[in-house]
Design a protein around this motif. Structure first.
Motif, mmCIF file in Angstrom:
data_model
loop_
_atom_site.group_PDB
_atom_site.id
_atom_site.type_symbol
_atom_site.label_atom_id
_atom_site.label_comp_id
_atom_site.label_asym_id
_atom_site.label_seq_id
_atom_site.Cartn_x
_atom_site.Cartn_y
_atom_site.Cartn_z
ATOM 1 N N ARG A 64 19.337 19.988 65.277
ATOM 2 C CA ARG A 64 18.688 19.094 64.299
ATOM 3 C C ARG A 64 17.415 18.496 64.917
ATOM 4 N NH1 ARG A 64 22.107 18.209 59.861
ATOM 5 N NH2 ARG A 64 24.327 18.053 60.261
ATOM 6 N N SER B 58 37.840 22.732 61.457
ATOM 7 C CA SER B 58 37.752 23.871 62.381
ATOM 8 C C SER B 58 36.514 23.859 63.268
ATOM 9 C CB SER B 58 37.792 25.180 61.580
ATOM 10 O OG SER B 58 36.838 25.129 60.532
ATOM 11 N N SER C 253 38.609 26.820 56.183
ATOM 12 C CA SER C 253 38.625 28.042 55.367
ATOM 13 C C SER C 253 39.766 28.963 55.812
ATOM 14 C CB SER C 253 37.276 28.762 55.453
ATOM 15 O OG SER C 253 37.126 29.309 56.737
ATOM 16 N N TYR D 198 40.014 25.379 51.956
ATOM 17 C CA TYR D 198 39.064 24.857 50.955
ATOM 18 C C TYR D 198 38.494 25.939 50.039
ATOM 19 C CZ TYR D 198 34.986 26.218 53.921
ATOM 20 O OH TYR D 198 34.060 26.907 54.655
ATOM 21 N N PHE E 54 28.930 6.501 60.562
ATOM 22 C CA PHE E 54 28.697 5.849 61.857
ATOM 23 C C PHE E 54 28.099 6.852 62.840
ATOM 24 C CE2 PHE E 54 31.661 7.068 65.304
ATOM 25 C CZ PHE E 54 32.289 8.112 64.658
ATOM 26 N N ALA F 239 28.247 7.886 66.853
ATOM 27 C CA ALA F 239 29.105 7.716 68.023
ATOM 28 C C ALA F 239 28.351 7.046 69.171
ATOM 29 C CB ALA F 239 29.620 9.080 68.473
ATOM 30 N N HIS G 89 29.402 27.921 61.187
ATOM 31 C CA HIS G 89 30.781 28.408 61.093
ATOM 32 C C HIS G 89 31.455 28.574 62.453
ATOM 33 C CE1 HIS G 89 30.478 28.795 56.814
ATOM 34 N NE2 HIS G 89 29.288 29.355 56.994
ATOM 35 N N ALA G 90 31.005 27.790 63.431
ATOM 36 C CA ALA G 90 31.653 27.869 64.748
ATOM 37 C C ALA G 90 33.099 27.409 64.617
ATOM 38 C CB ALA G 90 30.911 26.996 65.739
HETATM 39 N N1 LIG Z 1 27.786 10.645 63.489
HETATM 40 C C1 LIG Z 1 27.826 11.110 64.736
HETATM 41 O O1 LIG Z 1 27.740 10.365 65.717
HETATM 42 C C2 LIG Z 1 28.015 12.593 64.938
HETATM 43 C C3 LIG Z 1 28.454 13.078 66.176
HETATM 44 C C4 LIG Z 1 28.692 14.454 66.303
HETATM 45 C C5 LIG Z 1 28.460 15.311 65.230
HETATM 46 N N2 LIG Z 1 27.982 14.788 64.061
HETATM 47 C C6 LIG Z 1 27.783 15.646 62.888
HETATM 48 O O2 LIG Z 1 29.073 16.082 62.480
HETATM 49 C C7 LIG Z 1 28.973 17.332 61.820
HETATM 50 C C8 LIG Z 1 30.018 18.265 62.364
HETATM 51 O O3 LIG Z 1 29.763 18.554 63.713
HETATM 52 P P1 LIG Z 1 30.525 19.764 64.394
HETATM 53 O O4 LIG Z 1 30.106 19.789 65.815
HETATM 54 O O5 LIG Z 1 31.956 19.727 64.071
HETATM 55 O O6 LIG Z 1 29.831 20.966 63.599
HETATM 56 P P2 LIG Z 1 30.176 22.497 63.633
HETATM 57 O O7 LIG Z 1 31.037 22.784 64.811
HETATM 58 O O8 LIG Z 1 28.901 23.231 63.493
HETATM 59 O O9 LIG Z 1 31.048 22.704 62.300
HETATM 60 C C9 LIG Z 1 31.319 23.999 61.920
HETATM 61 C C10 LIG Z 1 32.617 24.025 61.150
HETATM 62 O O10 LIG Z 1 32.443 23.433 59.857
HETATM 63 C C11 LIG Z 1 33.285 24.118 58.948
HETATM 64 N N3 LIG Z 1 32.835 24.013 57.572
HETATM 65 C C12 LIG Z 1 31.702 24.543 57.047
HETATM 66 N N4 LIG Z 1 31.661 24.292 55.720
HETATM 67 C C13 LIG Z 1 32.789 23.592 55.414
HETATM 68 C C14 LIG Z 1 33.323 23.055 54.204
HETATM 69 N N5 LIG Z 1 32.707 23.177 53.043
HETATM 70 N N6 LIG Z 1 34.496 22.392 54.266
HETATM 71 C C15 LIG Z 1 35.157 22.256 55.415
HETATM 72 N N7 LIG Z 1 34.708 22.759 56.597
HETATM 73 C C16 LIG Z 1 33.538 23.425 56.594
HETATM 74 C C17 LIG Z 1 33.202 25.540 59.421
HETATM 75 O O11 LIG Z 1 34.371 26.218 59.034
HETATM 76 P P3 LIG Z 1 34.311 27.580 58.158
HETATM 77 O O12 LIG Z 1 33.595 28.586 58.979
HETATM 78 O O13 LIG Z 1 35.720 27.871 57.950
HETATM 79 O O14 LIG Z 1 33.570 27.231 56.894
HETATM 80 C C18 LIG Z 1 33.096 25.429 60.939
HETATM 81 O O15 LIG Z 1 34.336 25.592 61.589
HETATM 82 C C19 LIG Z 1 27.524 17.782 62.000
HETATM 83 O O16 LIG Z 1 26.834 17.483 60.793
HETATM 84 C C20 LIG Z 1 26.988 16.902 63.114
HETATM 85 O O17 LIG Z 1 25.608 16.682 63.002
HETATM 86 C C21 LIG Z 1 27.762 13.464 63.889
#
Ligand SMILES: NC(=O)c1ccc[n+]([C@@H]2O[C@H](COP(=O)([O-])OP(=O)(O)OC[C@H]3O[C@@H](n4cnc5c(N)ncnc54)[C@H](OP(=O)(O)O)[C@@H]3O)[C@@H](O)[C@H]2O)c1
Length: 320
Positions: free
Chosen positions: A45, A156, A179, A197, A265, A267, A310-311
């Protein structure tokens, strides 16, 4: 030393592997030989600089001010600054820094903790941002209690795989949303119920949850509100930009109506929580899920893969 840098905003194509001077630890810092790093959505990002307000948040409207990506790190301490008291050269640590996609980096002492004894450097590097976000979202914002019905949407991904395990360690009844291809993995992480989902929309099922963690939120904030129990709490960690904007603008207003609470929030990486996670890892209550490992030279590919969205768990960079 070799380090990945970018001088313009853009896709992973803007990344360059450059020879730069090895950094020197400041008074409150340690110099780390990086053994492993992990990739977060934050990395791509910031590199994209889109939408524009991300540039306003971190500075660097036309050109990035932060030019070395990589936050999550695990490595071995080479040298310590003069005020550092907790670590010494040779110690294995994990935590956060700036510029983790490099052979060496400096990190502030209180953003690090000793590496869990049963974890590899790769596993330890997978933990900091994702696991702390899950922990603080559930514990501090979500006020999780044993026996509560907790739903993790986006179960996931990096944050979600930690959230499912951490929620279980608090004694909650956990529903994971993912998924089809990730259903078995979510069960093996300890989820009591798994919703695919692609087949079922949990916001329309009539089931209510005490706490919903939007690890990767893809529904409207009104859908999440509908799925909350009477005094339920919705905590948004991340997801699409629409969901983030909705949470920023509407969550405080919606929380004023009735007894349901909603929030977004950011982190706060701190040593106390890193140590708590180290203890959970050493107790075997939390196990990092690593989807792919890339050598440092393929950092761009690792970012590209994560950005596809999709990680399955974390994406890790290993440094020879
Ligand atoms: N607020 C904070 O302090 C903070 C801190 C860390 C991260 N974040 C944010 O949190 C988010 C998640 O981070 P992450 O590291 O977990 O990302 P990520 O690892 O890139 O998440 C990928 C996962 O999301 C799933 N996904 C995609 N579409 C989906 C849907 N419609 N419904 C349910 N699951 C779905 C995918 O599964 P499928 O392949 O099965 O679709 C995949 O396993 C990001 O937007 C990141 O910027 C915020």
């Amino acid at each position: 030393m070799k380090a990945f840098v970018y001088h313009n905003y853009g896709s992973p194509d803007v990344l360059r592997c450059e020879e730069i001077a090895k950094p020197t630890a400041g008074d409150n810092e340690v110099l780390l030989k990086v053994c492993a790093a992990s990739v977060n959505a934050l990395d791509w990002r910031l590199m994209r600089g889109k939408p524009l307000f991300t540039r306003l948040m971190i500075g660097g409207l036309r050109k990035p001010k932060v030019t070395q990506p990589g936050v999550d790190v695990a490595g071995q301490i080479e040298a310590v600054g003069r005020n550092v008291t907790q670590f010494k050269p040779g110690d294995g640590v994990f935590g956060t820094c700036r510029g983790a996609f490099a052979e060496y980096t400096c990190a502030i002492e209180n953003k690090l903790a000793p590496k869990p004894i049963n974890s590899s450097f790769e596993e330890a590097a997978a933990v900091p941002v994702a696991a702390i976000s899950a922990l603080q979202g559930l514990r501090d914002k979500g006020r999780i209690q044993p026996g509560q019905k907790v739903l993790v949407d986006g179960a996931s991904g990096g944050v979600g795989t930690f959230a499912v395990q951490i929620a279980k360690s608090f004694g909650a009844e956990v529903t994971a949303v993912c998924s089809t291809r990730n259903v078995d993995a979510a069960r093996s992480l300890g989820a009591d119920h798994v919703i695919d989902y692609t087949r079922e929309d949990f916001t329309k099922s009539g089931q209510r949850y005490d706490l919903i963690l939007g690890a990767n939120a893809h529904h409207s904030i009104f859908d999440y509100r509908r799925a909350l129990s009477q005094d339920g709490i919705y905590v948004m960690v991340g997801g699409g930009w629409t969901q983030i904007l909705q949470a920023l603008l509407l969550a405080p207003l919606l929380s004023l109506i009735g007894s349901k609470k909603m929030c977004f929030f950011v982190a706060n990486i701190n040593q106390k929580d890193l140590v708590l996670l180290k203890d959970l890892l050493e107790a075997g209550k939390v196990v990092p899920v690593i989807d792919r490992r890339y050598p440092l030279s393929d950092t761009g590919e690792a970012l590209r893969y994560l950005e596809e969205g999709h990680a399955r768990g974390k994406v890790v960079i290993t440094v020879e």
